[in-house]
Design a protein around this motif. Structure first.
Motif, PDB file in Angstrom:
ATOM      1  N   GLU A 158       7.657  10.386  -8.378  1.00 16.80           N
ATOM      2  CA  GLU A 158       6.844  10.943  -7.289  1.00 16.80           C
ATOM      3  C   GLU A 158       6.157  12.229  -7.730  1.00 16.80           C
ATOM      4  O   GLU A 158       4.986  12.454  -7.418  1.00 16.80           O
ATOM      5  CB  GLU A 158       7.707  11.194  -6.054  1.00 16.80           C
ATOM      6  N   SER A 199       2.112  12.705  -7.959  1.00 21.00           N
ATOM      7  CA  SER A 199       1.441  13.822  -7.289  1.00 21.00           C
ATOM      8  C   SER A 199       0.630  14.639  -8.284  1.00 21.00           C
ATOM      9  O   SER A 199      -0.511  15.027  -8.004  1.00 21.00           O
ATOM     10  CB  SER A 199       2.456  14.738  -6.607  1.00 21.00           C
ATOM     11  N   GLU A 219       6.895   1.078  -4.961  1.00 22.00           N
ATOM     12  CA  GLU A 219       6.195   2.182  -5.627  1.00 22.00           C
ATOM     13  C   GLU A 219       6.712   2.351  -7.048  1.00 22.00           C
ATOM     14  O   GLU A 219       5.943   2.536  -7.985  1.00 22.00           O
ATOM     15  CB  GLU A 219       6.406   3.487  -4.852  1.00 22.00           C
ATOM     16  N   TYR A 220       8.030   2.292  -7.208  1.00 26.76           N
ATOM     17  CA  TYR A 220       8.650   2.413  -8.528  1.00 26.76           C
ATOM     18  C   TYR A 220       8.120   1.316  -9.453  1.00 26.76           C
ATOM     19  O   TYR A 220       7.729   1.571 -10.583  1.00 26.76           O
ATOM     20  CB  TYR A 220      10.174   2.321  -8.385  1.00 26.76           C
ATOM     21  N   MET A 274      10.115   1.828  -1.332  1.00 26.18           N
ATOM     22  CA  MET A 274      10.347   2.802  -2.399  1.00 26.18           C
ATOM     23  C   MET A 274      10.373   2.113  -3.762  1.00 26.18           C
ATOM     24  O   MET A 274       9.793   2.604  -4.735  1.00 26.18           O
ATOM     25  CB  MET A 274      11.661   3.545  -2.153  1.00 26.18           C
TER      26      MET A 274
END
Length: 163
Positions: free
Chosen positions: A127, A131, A34-35, A31
């Motif tokens: 997120e 998206s 990704e950050y 996580m």
């Protein structure tokens, strides 16, 4: 970031920790990778050696730095040492922890804090942004003049990315 403090605070990781602490650690690292990739911020996760026996160990997975403290050192002590080393006029340091005592200490050293909840909300917002950007990109992608099936298009995309 105090890794075990965050794991103990986020519902998804808390549930995973009940089954397998290693999986919860790995999920947190993924996580935060990704950050890091999206935000460009340097990310350091510190885990107490209390849970992982052995000497101090530094790893780099993705572009996230992972530190396992020395056996008798807490994550808080390691974070405080890192803040002293990293904080300067040009570098603002944020520490993610919900430990109130630790927050007071790092404030005194000039760092700022993010609670586990604030970091969770920031990740959720990232997120949503990702998206949205992906869907915008898909809308603007030129359509192929040759009709191809989705699995062929997926293979071409993997080749394009070098996978």
């Amino acid at each position: 970031m105090d890794g075990y403090n965050i794991i103990g605070d986020w519902d998804e990781l808390k549930e995973l920790k009940k089954k397998d602490l290693g999986q919860a650690r790995d999920k947190l690292i993924e996580m935060m990778a990704e950050y890091q990739a999206y935000s460009g911020h340097r990310v350091i996760i510190v885990f107490d050696a209390y849970y992982v026996r052995g000497i101090e160990n530094k790893l780099k997975q993705y572009k996230v730095e992972i530190i396992y403290t020395k056996e008798k050192e807490t994550a808080d002590e390691c974070i405080e040492r890192l803040v002293k080393r990293l904080k300067n006029v040009q570098t603002q340091v944020y520490v993610a922890t919900s430990d109130y005592a630790e927050q007071r200490i790092i404030f005194g050293q000039g760092a700022l804090r993010k609670s586990a909840r604030e970091l969770s909300l920031e990740l959720a917002e990232l997120e949503r942004e990702i998206s949205h950007n992906v869907s915008q990109h898909l809308k603007t992608m030129p359509k192929s003049k040759i009709p191809l099936s989705d699995d062929v298009l997926e293979k071409f995309e993997k080749w394009r990315r070098g996978e």
